[in-house]
Design a protein around this motif. Structure first.
Motif, PDB file in Angstrom:
ATOM      1  N   GLU A  81       0.825  -1.204   0.000  1.00  0.00           N
ATOM      2  CA  GLU A  81       0.000   0.000   0.000  1.00  0.00           C
ATOM      3  C   GLU A  81       0.858   1.252   0.000  1.00  0.00           C
ATOM      4  O   GLU A  81       0.494   2.258  -0.581  1.00  0.00           O
ATOM      5  CB  GLU A  81      -0.925   0.020   1.223  1.00  0.00           C
ATOM      6  N   ARG A  82       1.999   1.168   0.689  1.00  0.00           N
ATOM      7  CA  ARG A  82       2.832   2.350   0.784  1.00  0.00           C
ATOM      8  C   ARG A  82       3.927   2.376  -0.269  1.00  0.00           C
ATOM      9  O   ARG A  82       4.474   3.435  -0.572  1.00  0.00           O
ATOM     10  CB  ARG A  82       3.469   2.413   2.171  1.00  0.00           C
ATOM     11  N   GLU A  83       4.265   1.214  -0.768  1.00  0.00           N
ATOM     12  CA  GLU A  83       5.416   1.099  -1.683  1.00  0.00           C
ATOM     13  C   GLU A  83       5.103  -0.033  -2.652  1.00  0.00           C
ATOM     14  O   GLU A  83       5.542  -1.182  -2.479  1.00  0.00           O
ATOM     15  CB  GLU A  83       6.656   0.787  -0.834  1.00  0.00           C
ATOM     16  N   PRO A  84       4.301   0.282  -3.667  1.00  0.00           N
ATOM     17  CA  PRO A  84       3.732  -0.754  -4.515  1.00  0.00           C
ATOM     18  C   PRO A  84       4.762  -1.644  -5.193  1.00  0.00           C
ATOM     19  O   PRO A  84       4.444  -2.766  -5.553  1.00  0.00           O
ATOM     20  CB  PRO A  84       2.947   0.041  -5.560  1.00  0.00           C
ATOM     21  N   ARG A  85       5.990  -1.179  -5.345  1.00  0.00           N
ATOM     22  CA  ARG A  85       6.957  -1.998  -6.075  1.00  0.00           C
ATOM     23  C   ARG A  85       7.711  -2.983  -5.175  1.00  0.00           C
ATOM     24  O   ARG A  85       8.535  -3.760  -5.652  1.00  0.00           O
ATOM     25  CB  ARG A  85       7.955  -1.101  -6.827  1.00  0.00           C
ATOM     26  N   ILE A  86       7.429  -2.981  -3.918  1.00  0.00           N
ATOM     27  CA  ILE A  86       8.136  -3.911  -3.029  1.00  0.00           C
ATOM     28  C   ILE A  86       7.746  -5.354  -3.375  1.00  0.00           C
ATOM     29  O   ILE A  86       6.633  -5.616  -3.819  1.00  0.00           O
ATOM     30  CB  ILE A  86       7.832  -3.616  -1.543  1.00  0.00           C
ATOM     31  N   SER A  87       8.687  -6.266  -3.196  1.00  0.00           N
ATOM     32  CA  SER A  87       8.389  -7.655  -3.548  1.00  0.00           C
ATOM     33  C   SER A  87       8.281  -8.529  -2.299  1.00  0.00           C
ATOM     34  O   SER A  87       8.864  -8.240  -1.263  1.00  0.00           O
ATOM     35  CB  SER A  87       9.460  -8.222  -4.464  1.00  0.00           C
ATOM     36  N   LEU A  88       7.519  -9.609  -2.465  1.00  0.00           N
ATOM     37  CA  LEU A  88       7.326 -10.536  -1.357  1.00  0.00           C
ATOM     38  C   LEU A  88       8.663 -11.120  -0.909  1.00  0.00           C
ATOM     39  O   LEU A  88       8.903 -11.336   0.283  1.00  0.00           O
ATOM     40  CB  LEU A  88       6.361 -11.638  -1.789  1.00  0.00           C
ATOM     41  N   ALA A  89       9.536 -11.371  -1.867  1.00  0.00           N
ATOM     42  CA  ALA A  89      10.854 -11.925  -1.524  1.00  0.00           C
ATOM     43  C   ALA A  89      11.597 -11.004  -0.566  1.00  0.00           C
ATOM     44  O   ALA A  89      12.245 -11.465   0.376  1.00  0.00           O
ATOM     45  CB  ALA A  89      11.671 -12.153  -2.786  1.00  0.00           C
ATOM     46  N   THR A  90      11.487  -9.717  -0.807  1.00  0.00           N
ATOM     47  CA  THR A  90      12.143  -8.755   0.074  1.00  0.00           C
ATOM     48  C   THR A  90      11.579  -8.836   1.483  1.00  0.00           C
ATOM     49  O   THR A  90      12.322  -8.767   2.471  1.00  0.00           O
ATOM     50  CB  THR A  90      11.962  -7.333  -0.487  1.00  0.00           C
ATOM     51  N   VAL A  91      10.271  -8.996   1.567  1.00  0.00           N
ATOM     52  CA  VAL A  91       9.659  -9.126   2.876  1.00  0.00           C
ATOM     53  C   VAL A  91      10.237 -10.347   3.598  1.00  0.00           C
ATOM     54  O   VAL A  91      10.698 -10.248   4.737  1.00  0.00           O
ATOM     55  CB  VAL A  91       8.128  -9.266   2.760  1.00  0.00           C
ATOM     56  N   TYR A  92      10.279 -11.471   2.946  1.00  0.00           N
ATOM     57  CA  TYR A  92      10.816 -12.669   3.573  1.00  0.00           C
ATOM     58  C   TYR A  92      12.287 -12.500   3.912  1.00  0.00           C
ATOM     59  O   TYR A  92      12.731 -12.849   5.002  1.00  0.00           O
ATOM     60  CB  TYR A  92      10.652 -13.870   2.645  1.00  0.00           C
ATOM     61  N   ARG A  93      13.048 -11.979   2.970  1.00  0.00           N
ATOM     62  CA  ARG A  93      14.471 -11.823   3.236  1.00  0.00           C
ATOM     63  C   ARG A  93      14.704 -10.958   4.453  1.00  0.00           C
ATOM     64  O   ARG A  93      15.531 -11.258   5.307  1.00  0.00           O
ATOM     65  CB  ARG A  93      15.171 -11.221   2.012  1.00  0.00           C
ATOM     66  N   ASN A  94      13.937  -9.894   4.575  1.00  0.00           N
ATOM     67  CA  ASN A  94      14.179  -9.001   5.692  1.00  0.00           C
ATOM     68  C   ASN A  94      13.625  -9.551   6.994  1.00  0.00           C
ATOM     69  O   ASN A  94      14.232  -9.361   8.053  1.00  0.00           O
ATOM     70  CB  ASN A  94      13.649  -7.617   5.375  1.00  0.00           C
ATOM     71  N   LEU A  95      12.521 -10.266   6.925  1.00  0.00           N
ATOM     72  CA  LEU A  95      12.046 -10.912   8.152  1.00  0.00           C
ATOM     73  C   LEU A  95      13.116 -11.855   8.669  1.00  0.00           C
ATOM     74  O   LEU A  95      13.404 -11.894   9.864  1.00  0.00           O
ATOM     75  CB  LEU A  95      10.753 -11.680   7.895  1.00  0.00           C
ATOM     76  N   ASN A  96      13.725 -12.606   7.771  1.00  0.00           N
ATOM     77  CA  ASN A  96      14.780 -13.512   8.204  1.00  0.00           C
ATOM     78  C   ASN A  96      15.979 -12.763   8.753  1.00  0.00           C
ATOM     79  O   ASN A  96      16.550 -13.162   9.769  1.00  0.00           O
ATOM     80  CB  ASN A  96      15.185 -14.442   7.068  1.00  0.00           C
ATOM     81  N   LEU A  97      16.336 -11.698   8.102  1.00  0.00           N
ATOM     82  CA  LEU A  97      17.421 -10.877   8.614  1.00  0.00           C
ATOM     83  C   LEU A  97      17.103 -10.380  10.020  1.00  0.00           C
ATOM     84  O   LEU A  97      17.908 -10.519  10.944  1.00  0.00           O
ATOM     85  CB  LEU A  97      17.658  -9.676   7.689  1.00  0.00           C
ATOM     86  N   PHE A  98      15.918  -9.825  10.193  1.00  0.00           N
ATOM     87  CA  PHE A  98      15.551  -9.279  11.497  1.00  0.00           C
ATOM     88  C   PHE A  98      15.525 -10.371  12.561  1.00  0.00           C
ATOM     89  O   PHE A  98      15.876 -10.137  13.708  1.00  0.00           O
ATOM     90  CB  PHE A  98      14.185  -8.588  11.437  1.00  0.00           C
ATOM     91  N   LYS A  99      15.117 -11.552  12.162  1.00  0.00           N
ATOM     92  CA  LYS A  99      15.154 -12.651  13.123  1.00  0.00           C
ATOM     93  C   LYS A  99      16.580 -12.949  13.549  1.00  0.00           C
ATOM     94  O   LYS A  99      16.868 -13.111  14.731  1.00  0.00           O
ATOM     95  CB  LYS A  99      14.506 -13.907  12.534  1.00  0.00           C
ATOM     96  N   GLU A 100      17.465 -13.022  12.568  1.00  0.00           N
ATOM     97  CA  GLU A 100      18.858 -13.298  12.907  1.00  0.00           C
ATOM     98  C   GLU A 100      19.436 -12.230  13.820  1.00  0.00           C
ATOM     99  O   GLU A 100      20.216 -12.527  14.716  1.00  0.00           O
ATOM    100  CB  GLU A 100      19.715 -13.357  11.644  1.00  0.00           C
ATOM    101  N   LEU A 101      19.046 -11.006  13.569  1.00  0.00           N
ATOM    102  CA  LEU A 101      19.550  -9.915  14.388  1.00  0.00           C
ATOM    103  C   LEU A 101      18.829  -9.853  15.726  1.00  0.00           C
ATOM    104  O   LEU A 101      19.166  -9.049  16.578  1.00  0.00           O
ATOM    105  CB  LEU A 101      19.372  -8.581  13.658  1.00  0.00           C
ATOM    106  N   GLY A 102      17.818 -10.704  15.870  1.00  0.00           N
ATOM    107  CA  GLY A 102      17.120 -10.755  17.151  1.00  0.00           C
ATOM    108  C   GLY A 102      16.134  -9.627  17.364  1.00  0.00           C
ATOM    109  O   GLY A 102      15.697  -9.379  18.484  1.00  0.00           O
ATOM    110  N   MET A 103      15.750  -8.923  16.298  1.00  0.00           N
ATOM    111  CA  MET A 103      14.797  -7.822  16.462  1.00  0.00           C
ATOM    112  C   MET A 103      13.367  -8.290  16.373  1.00  0.00           C
ATOM    113  O   MET A 103      12.442  -7.596  16.782  1.00  0.00           O
ATOM    114  CB  MET A 103      14.986  -6.760  15.369  1.00  0.00           C
ATOM    115  N   VAL A 104      13.177  -9.433  15.777  1.00  0.00           N
ATOM    116  CA  VAL A 104      11.844  -9.916  15.459  1.00  0.00           C
ATOM    117  C   VAL A 104      11.780 -11.398  15.808  1.00  0.00           C
ATOM    118  O   VAL A 104      12.767 -12.097  15.719  1.00  0.00           O
ATOM    119  CB  VAL A 104      11.567  -9.694  13.942  1.00  0.00           C
ATOM    120  N   GLU A 105      10.602 -11.814  16.231  1.00  0.00           N
ATOM    121  CA  GLU A 105      10.431 -13.227  16.516  1.00  0.00           C
ATOM    122  C   GLU A 105       9.352 -13.827  15.648  1.00  0.00           C
ATOM    123  O   GLU A 105       8.331 -13.195  15.408  1.00  0.00           O
ATOM    124  CB  GLU A 105       9.993 -13.421  17.970  1.00  0.00           C
TER     125      GLU A 105
END
Lengths: 137, 137
Positions: A41-65
DNA sequence: GTCTATGCAAACAATTTGCACAGCG
DNA sequence: CGCTGTGCAAATTGTTTGCATAGAC
């Protein structure tokens, strides 16, 4: 940007800012797809892969569970300081958080009995929320 | 066959007997694939679809529960009478059960605060088991 | 004999990956 | 301006489904 402190070494991109922002403002319980929808909604060109990649990154960094609640609820939430537990409504799937000091005694008791070094304890409860309880009558 | 009592209306096939038997003798924590592997050892022609179909059937009948532990552990276990909780080793992924009477007080406290009708409460703890703890030194 | 359960292969859903280009530092 | 992050499409993984046949009742 204070909230980005954790991203040491990693680049701060608009997508990462966006994803974290959504997670922070979402009461904390989203699955990858909802997150993707909101991000688009805010950034129509964002891709689902980016969402997954960053969720995984944030998990590794311990920011997200990541959490896997009973059947079909894979959610992500930003880690917060106060430890909290979860109540899951069997009617509507809603997840509510609550705080409860899970007494040190329980952990110690278990550690002693099992030989485990217990780092983390979490309670999840299932039931029916007020609204669903009424609907079921 | 006593253990098959629950299968009323459903047919008792060799595959179903096999799957239940494996679940019962497996300390209770298997994922679909491990179960499939074990089943094939005894009955090489069994298919993965059959394993999934029957796991779902058993879940509907309430004989088996699916569990989603922290990251990548989708397990199935036969329901037993005594309520138990889980200890998950962050080192080796091993899951150990323990019993602990989760006091009625906690449930009541939560019910009152949240408006939820709490049916079920489960604790899961993470940590390092004895062996992994030693390995990490 | 009837009708449900199975095996197989194909369909789906959720998540991950390879590659060429965009843009952070 | 080098190198990491992104979009896109294809690949992978986990689970479900359609169909013809096997086998429980």
């Amino acid at each position: 940007m204070v909230e980005m402190k954790v991203l040491t070494g990693q680049r701060v991109t608009s997508q990462r800012r966006l994803i974290l922002d959504i997670l922070r403002h979402s009461e904390g319980h989203l699955d990858a797809d909802e997150l993707y929808r909101l991000a688009k909604e805010r950034e129509p060109r964002i891709s689902l892969a980016t969402v997954y990649r960053n969720l995984n990154l944030f998990k590794e960094l311990g920011m997200v569970e990541g959490r896997h609640f009973a059947e079909e609820h894979h959610h992500y939430e930003v880690k917060r300081k106060r430890k909290h537990h979860h109540l899951i409504c069997l009617g509507c799937g809603r997840v509510v958080e609550f705080e409860y000091p899970l007494t040190r005694q329980i952990k110690e008791h278990i550690s002693r009995k099992s030989g485990f070094k217990v780092l983390n304890a979490e309670v999840s409860m299932e039931g029916y929320c007020e609204r669903c309880r009424k609907d079921r009558e």
